[in-house]
Scaffold this motif. Structure first.
Motif, PDB file in Angstrom:
ATOM      1  N   LEU A   8       0.898  -1.229  -0.015  1.00 57.57           N
ATOM      2  CA  LEU A   8      -0.050   0.054  -0.039  1.00 57.57           C
ATOM      3  C   LEU A   8       0.964   1.265  -0.096  1.00 57.57           C
ATOM      4  N   ASN A   9       0.856   1.994  -1.117  1.00 59.57           N
ATOM      5  CA  ASN A   9       1.726   3.191  -1.264  1.00 59.57           C
ATOM      6  C   ASN A   9       0.980   4.206  -1.185  1.00 59.57           C
ATOM      7  N   PHE A  10       0.935   5.082  -0.094  1.00 56.16           N
ATOM      8  CA  PHE A  10       0.470   6.220   0.367  1.00 56.16           C
ATOM      9  C   PHE A  10       0.835   7.575  -0.355  1.00 56.16           C
ATOM     10  N   GLU A  11       0.029   8.754  -0.513  1.00 62.13           N
ATOM     11  CA  GLU A  11       0.076   9.870  -1.074  1.00 62.13           C
ATOM     12  C   GLU A  11       1.398  10.291  -0.556  1.00 62.13           C
ATOM     13  N   ASP A  12       1.977  10.085   0.819  1.00 66.87           N
ATOM     14  CA  ASP A  12       2.986  11.025   1.358  1.00 66.87           C
ATOM     15  C   ASP A  12       4.404  10.165   1.220  1.00 66.87           C
ATOM     16  N   GLY A  13       4.104   9.007   0.134  1.00 68.24           N
ATOM     17  CA  GLY A  13       5.319   8.183  -0.030  1.00 68.24           C
ATOM     18  C   GLY A  13       5.632   6.971   0.958  1.00 68.24           C
ATOM     19  N   VAL A  14       4.849   6.996   2.047  1.00 69.64           N
ATOM     20  CA  VAL A  14       5.026   5.817   3.037  1.00 69.64           C
ATOM     21  C   VAL A  14       4.576   4.636   2.409  1.00 69.64           C
ATOM     22  N   THR A  15       4.976   3.533   2.569  1.00 65.08           N
ATOM     23  CA  THR A  15       4.402   2.148   2.081  1.00 65.08           C
ATOM     24  C   THR A  15       4.685   1.091   3.144  1.00 65.08           C
ATOM     25  N   ARG A  16       3.348   0.632   3.143  1.00 62.61           N
ATOM     26  CA  ARG A  16       3.028  -0.550   4.232  1.00 62.61           C
ATOM     27  C   ARG A  16       2.642  -1.564   3.643  1.00 62.61           C
ATOM     28  N   PHE A  17       3.055  -2.865   3.944  1.00 64.78           N
ATOM     29  CA  PHE A  17       2.745  -4.106   3.271  1.00 64.78           C
ATOM     30  C   PHE A  17       1.904  -4.977   4.260  1.00 64.78           C
ATOM     31  N   VAL A  18       0.905  -5.706   3.862  1.00 65.56           N
ATOM     32  CA  VAL A  18       0.006  -6.359   4.312  1.00 65.56           C
ATOM     33  C   VAL A  18      -0.117  -7.827   3.686  1.00 65.56           C
ATOM     34  N   ASP A  19      -0.445  -8.787   4.340  1.00 70.10           N
ATOM     35  CA  ASP A  19      -0.653 -10.126   3.821  1.00 70.10           C
ATOM     36  C   ASP A  19      -2.047 -10.015   3.366  1.00 70.10           C
ATOM     37  N   CYS A  20      -2.693 -10.613   2.325  1.00 71.17           N
ATOM     38  CA  CYS A  20      -3.827 -10.946   2.208  1.00 71.17           C
ATOM     39  C   CYS A  20      -4.137 -12.154   1.673  1.00 71.17           C
ATOM     40  N   GLY A  21      -5.178 -12.919   2.493  1.00 73.50           N
ATOM     41  CA  GLY A  21      -5.753 -14.329   2.359  1.00 73.50           C
ATOM     42  C   GLY A  21      -6.318 -14.539   1.049  1.00 73.50           C
ATOM     43  N   ALA A  22      -6.356 -15.753   0.802  1.00 73.45           N
ATOM     44  CA  ALA A  22      -7.065 -16.164  -0.349  1.00 73.45           C
ATOM     45  C   ALA A  22      -8.593 -15.838  -0.090  1.00 73.45           C
ATOM     46  N   ASN A  23      -9.223 -15.256  -1.227  1.00 72.77           N
ATOM     47  CA  ASN A  23     -10.591 -14.686  -1.145  1.00 72.77           C
ATOM     48  C   ASN A  23     -10.839 -13.825  -0.109  1.00 72.77           C
ATOM     49  N   GLU A  24      -9.798 -13.157   0.401  1.00 67.29           N
ATOM     50  CA  GLU A  24     -10.027 -11.847   1.215  1.00 67.29           C
ATOM     51  C   GLU A  24      -9.731 -10.568   0.500  1.00 67.29           C
ATOM     52  N   LYS A  25     -10.753  -9.714   0.805  1.00 62.34           N
ATOM     53  CA  LYS A  25     -10.662  -8.234   0.007  1.00 62.34           C
ATOM     54  C   LYS A  25      -9.641  -7.233   0.729  1.00 62.34           C
ATOM     55  N   VAL A  26      -8.740  -6.538   0.110  1.00 62.83           N
ATOM     56  CA  VAL A  26      -7.966  -5.832   0.449  1.00 62.83           C
ATOM     57  C   VAL A  26      -8.238  -4.813   1.679  1.00 62.83           C
ATOM     58  N   LEU A  27      -9.492  -4.398   1.599  1.00 58.37           N
ATOM     59  CA  LEU A  27      -9.948  -3.433   2.491  1.00 58.37           C
ATOM     60  C   LEU A  27      -9.924  -4.255   3.666  1.00 58.37           C
ATOM     61  N   ASP A  28     -10.342  -5.535   3.915  1.00 59.47           N
ATOM     62  CA  ASP A  28     -10.528  -6.354   5.198  1.00 59.47           C
ATOM     63  C   ASP A  28      -9.125  -6.584   5.457  1.00 59.47           C
ATOM     64  N   ALA A  29      -8.177  -7.022   4.439  1.00 59.15           N
ATOM     65  CA  ALA A  29      -6.660  -7.127   5.074  1.00 59.15           C
ATOM     66  C   ALA A  29      -6.033  -6.145   5.733  1.00 59.15           C
ATOM     67  N   ALA A  30      -6.287  -4.871   5.299  1.00 60.79           N
ATOM     68  CA  ALA A  30      -5.851  -3.699   5.678  1.00 60.79           C
ATOM     69  C   ALA A  30      -6.265  -3.500   7.262  1.00 60.79           C
ATOM     70  N   PHE A  31      -7.537  -3.374   7.240  1.00 60.41           N
ATOM     71  CA  PHE A  31      -8.165  -3.318   8.508  1.00 60.41           C
ATOM     72  C   PHE A  31      -7.700  -4.287   9.686  1.00 60.41           C
ATOM     73  N   ARG A  32      -7.548  -5.616   9.195  1.00 60.03           N
ATOM     74  CA  ARG A  32      -6.849  -6.547  10.192  1.00 60.03           C
ATOM     75  C   ARG A  32      -5.314  -6.132  10.583  1.00 60.03           C
ATOM     76  N   ASN A  33      -4.901  -5.435   9.623  1.00 60.54           N
ATOM     77  CA  ASN A  33      -3.540  -4.755   9.969  1.00 60.54           C
ATOM     78  C   ASN A  33      -3.542  -3.499  10.860  1.00 60.54           C
ATOM     79  N   ARG A  34      -4.707  -3.002  11.107  1.00 61.24           N
ATOM     80  CA  ARG A  34      -4.822  -1.622  11.712  1.00 61.24           C
ATOM     81  C   ARG A  34      -4.683  -0.587  10.848  1.00 61.24           C
ATOM     82  N   ILE A  35      -4.797  -0.603   9.533  1.00 65.14           N
ATOM     83  CA  ILE A  35      -4.797   0.346   8.370  1.00 65.14           C
ATOM     84  C   ILE A  35      -6.039   0.462   7.979  1.00 65.14           C
TER      85      ILE A  35
END
Length: 345
Positions: A8-35
Motif C-alpha cells: 500500500l503506497n500512500f500519497e506521502d510516500g509511506v509504504t506499508r505491506f499487508v498479507d491478504c488471504g485467499a478470497n480476502e478483500k484488500v480493505l479487510d486485510a488492511a483493517f486486520r493490520n490496523r490500517i
C-alpha cells in the motif's frame, strides 16, 4: 491457505505491506493490520475506497455499481479495495496520506556487515537484518539514524527486496555527518531505520525501459536491475549513467554483470568534466540514443541531483519527447557536519 503480499503506497510516500488471504478483500486485510483505508459503504456503492492497482492481478467481482467504478476506470487499473480480491502480489497507490489511514512508517534495526570505500566518491554500506528482512519496493529508500546524533539520512536500497542483507550506495561528503561516521564504523554496530518510503519504484514492466542515473542515484537502479534479472525481464532496457568526475563512476562492473544476465539490458556512461579522458564527455542529455526512446513508447526512470532532473525535463520538452510514463526522484547532498553543528548552535 495461499496469501499475497500487498504493498500500500500512500500519497506521502509511506509504504506499508499487508498479507491478504485467499478470497480476502484488500480493505479487510488492511483493517486486520490496523490500517484504515478510506471507506464509507464497503459495498461497492460509494467509491470512497477507490485506489489504483499499479501491478498484480485481481478480481473485482460484479457487486459494485458503475457510479462507484466505471468501466473506463477499471480498464485504467482503478479498483475498489472493498471489492478487490488479489490473485497475486499487488502494489496499490492510495490517494491519501498515511496519517489519514492511522498508520505510519515501519521501524527496523540492522547491524553493519561491511563498509567498502569506493575511492573518494562513495561508500557501499552493507547491513545484516536483525529480524525478518524488511519489505520494500525496488527503488525505495529508508531513513537511517546516524549513531551519536539525533539526525537521520535518507538512502535508497541498492539491493533487492527479500534478502537478509541490504546494501546502500552513499556519496562521500567531506565533513558529512554520515560520511564521518562511516569512516570509523565497525562490523556489528547497530543501526536504526524507518521506512520504506518513496513513490520512486519499479512498476509493472509492460514496455521498454530507459534508466537515467546521476552519481549515487545509481543505487535504486541496482535494486531494480536485480529484480529484473531475477524475474527474467524480456523488454529492452537501456541505462545512461552520468557523473561529474571520472572517479565518480563506481560499480560499473555490476552493470556489466547485469548486461550478461538480462538479455535486453544495455548501458552507457558519461562524465561531465571537460578534462575527462572518458569516451563520452558531457551530460546524460547529450548521450540519449534515439532508439532507447522507442518513439515515446517507453517508461523513463530518472534519479539524480535536481539540476540533472530539471535538465532532462527541459530536454524532453524541447525535443517534443513524451514518454508513456516518467518517474523521477531528486536528491541533494546533505550538509557537512560543521555546517550542521553551526546551524544547531
Amino acid at each position: 491457505m495461499n496469501s499475497y503480499r500487498i504493498a500500500l503506497n500512500f500519497e506521502d510516500g509511506v509504504t506499508r505491506f499487508v498479507d491478504c488471504g485467499a478470497n480476502e478483500k484488500v480493505l479487510d486485510a488492511a483493517f486486520r493490520n490496523r490500517i484504515n483505508l478510506p471507506m464509507d459503504c464497503s459495498d461497492g456503492v460509494c467509491g470512497t475506497c477507490k485506489c489504483k492497482a499499479e501491478s498484480g492481478t485481481y478480481d473485482l467481482g460484479d457487486d459494485y455499481i458503475d457510479d462507484a467504478l466505471t468501466e473506463d476506470e477499471a480498464g485504467q487499473g482503478m479498483v475498489l479495495t472493498c471489492q478487490m480480491v488479489p490473485q497475486s502480489d499487488c502494489v496499490i497507490a492510495v490517494p491519501v496520506p498515511s496519517t489519514a489511514c492511522k498508520t505510519g512508517t515501519g521501524q527496523f534495526s540492522a547491524t553493519v556487515s561491511a563498509v567498502q570505500p569506493l575511492g573518494d566518491a562513495a561508500y557501499e554500506l552493507v547491513l545484516d537484518v536483525a529480524d525478518a528482512a524488511p519489505a520494500f519496493l525496488p527503488g525505495q529508500y529508508v531513513n537511517i539514524s546516524v549513531p551519536g546524533s539525533s539526525l537521520h539520512r535518507s538512502y535508497s536500497f541498492s539491493s533487492a527486496p527479500g534478502n537478509g542483507r541490504m546494501s546502500f550506495l552513499i556519496k562521500q561528503v567531506p565533513g558529512g555527518l554520515m560520511s564521518s561516521w562511516l569512516q570509523g564504523a565497525r562490523a556489528g554496530e547497530p543501526l536504526q531505520m524507518t521506512g520504506p518510503l518513496g513513490s520512486f519504484y519499479l512498476r509493472a514492466v509492460t514496455r521498454p525501459l530507459l534508466f537515467l542515473a546521476g552519481g549515487t542515484g545509481l543505487a535504486p537502479f541496482l535494486s531494480m536491475l536485480e529484480v529484473l534479472a531475477r524475474d527474467g525481464a524480456t523488454q529492452p532496457i537501456h541505462m545512461v549513467y552520468g557523473v561529474t568526475r571520472d572517479a565518480d563512476l563506481v560499480l560499473v562492473e555490476r552493470l556489466q554483470a547485469y548486461a550478461l544476465q538480462i538479455p535486453g539490458f544495455s548501458f552507457s556512461t558519461c562524465v561531465a568534466d571537460p578534462q575527462t579522458a572518458h569516451a563520452r564527455q558531457g551530460y546524460v542529455t547529450h548521450h540519449l540514443p534515439a532508439q532507447a526512446l522507442h518513439g515515446g513508447n517507453v517508461d523513463v526512470y530518472l534519479c539524480g541531483p535536481p539540476p540533472m532532473v530539471d535538465a532532462v525535463q527541459q530536454h524532453f520538452k524541447a525535443e517534443g519527447i513524451v514518454p508513456t510514463h516518467f518517474h523521477y526522484e531528486k536528491f541533494t547532498p546533505t550538509q557537512p557536519l560543521a555546517a550542521v553543528a553551526e546551524a544547531l548552535a
